[in-house]
Design an enzyme around this catalytic site. Sequence first.
Site, PDB file in Angstrom:
ATOM      1  N   VAL A 119       6.687   7.030  -1.173  1.00  0.00           N
ATOM      2  CA  VAL A 119       6.840   8.478  -2.265  1.00  0.00           C
ATOM      3  C   VAL A 119       7.378   7.987  -3.413  1.00  0.00           C
ATOM      4  CG1 VAL A 119       7.226   9.807  -0.414  1.00  0.00           C
ATOM      5  CG2 VAL A 119       9.753   8.620  -1.608  1.00  0.00           C
ATOM      6  N   TYR A 120       8.269   6.488  -4.064  1.00  0.00           N
ATOM      7  CA  TYR A 120       8.125   6.238  -5.411  1.00  0.00           C
ATOM      8  C   TYR A 120       6.982   6.523  -6.002  1.00  0.00           C
ATOM      9  CZ  TYR A 120      12.609   4.686  -3.497  1.00  0.00           C
ATOM     10  OH  TYR A 120      13.457   4.643  -3.495  1.00  0.00           O
ATOM     11  N   SER A 121       6.439   7.168  -7.250  1.00  0.00           N
ATOM     12  CA  SER A 121       5.438   7.011  -7.818  1.00  0.00           C
ATOM     13  C   SER A 121       4.352   7.104  -6.654  1.00  0.00           C
ATOM     14  CB  SER A 121       5.483   6.042  -8.485  1.00  0.00           C
ATOM     15  OG  SER A 121       6.219   6.040 -10.014  1.00  0.00           O
ATOM     16  N   THR A 122       4.439   8.379  -5.373  1.00  0.00           N
ATOM     17  CA  THR A 122       3.069   8.505  -4.821  1.00  0.00           C
ATOM     18  C   THR A 122       2.376   7.182  -4.318  1.00  0.00           C
ATOM     19  OG1 THR A 122       2.940  10.645  -5.834  1.00  0.00           O
ATOM     20  CG2 THR A 122       1.907  10.215  -4.114  1.00  0.00           C
TER      21      THR A 122
END
Length: 343
Positions: free
Chosen positions: A52-55
């Site tokens: 989910v970090y920066s998708t």
Amino acid sequence: MEYRTLGGSGAVVSSYALGTMTFGAEANEASSHAILDDYFAAGGNFIDTADVYSTGVSEEIIGRWLARRPDLRDQAVIATKGRFPMGTAPNDVGTSRRHLTRALDDSLRRLGVEQIDLYQLHAWDPITPVEETLRFLDDSVSRGKIAYYGFSNFLGWQLTKAVHVARAQGWNPPVSLQPQYSLLVRDIEAEIVPASLDAGIGLLPWSPLGGGWLSGKYKRDQAPTGASRLGENPERGMEAWKARNDNPDTWTVIHAVERIAAAHGVSPSQVALAWLVDRLAVTSVILGARTTEQLADNLAAANLQLSTDEVNQLTRVSQPHAGVYPYGPLAQEQRSRKVEGGR
């Protein structure tokens, strides 16, 4: 840089890990690659990211760096996470076999690796049976897709349940837990730290500087501005400005950190990190950085040795306020026992 085993496993990681939530958000690809270069040059070997970090962009940036630096690929210990939403459909979230199968394969693809060294559940899932999740993780170890697995943001009972279910079924056990932990957030010491010690789990603290509060960048009753997380969003997450600024204990801790930092001629960040890295059960402290300058300052904590008195000062002023029960002094006494007997 000091090296430690990853929980009860035989894998060896540096005592400071590189957190990459900033990659693709607060740090562009060139800056992110420079941060990775400097981190490994300083002796680090442990990279922590999440889908989910920066998708997914953080994983992609790391993947391209690994492809560019084959000389370091075999040295790097890569950790990522799955569980949070990567889409809007009902099965785009959680720790079900269905969601994690796709999440793991997508992370492997973005990172450009055949195996992830440490795959972590980003949080507990109250819907999916823990047996389903743990069987998936055990299968993934058997298939060589992951080497080890761990958790993040689990409570003490959740960690203990997962450990004992895995043992009872003869499945590979977890090796790590990633909780929020710092001089400003020590409540995990009541249940989560003892549960981790009991299970042989290594802690990987996130937000070790309390979202920047322990770096000395914020001043009392002066709302933050400019290029910082709270400057850009004062109500951001658990470290929101008003609640912490209004709590006098915040400033008691910060002032103690600043006094000790001044005595050593180092930054407050280094003092806060040096206190945390030697806490019980801690394997590796996760450092997040927007710039190479921030990273260099944080990594310098590896060279700072606090005295016993300084550690005790910091521990005393940051002691969490426990209620009468079940964590107050008298309740703790009820659960204690002297070898020689008596009260």
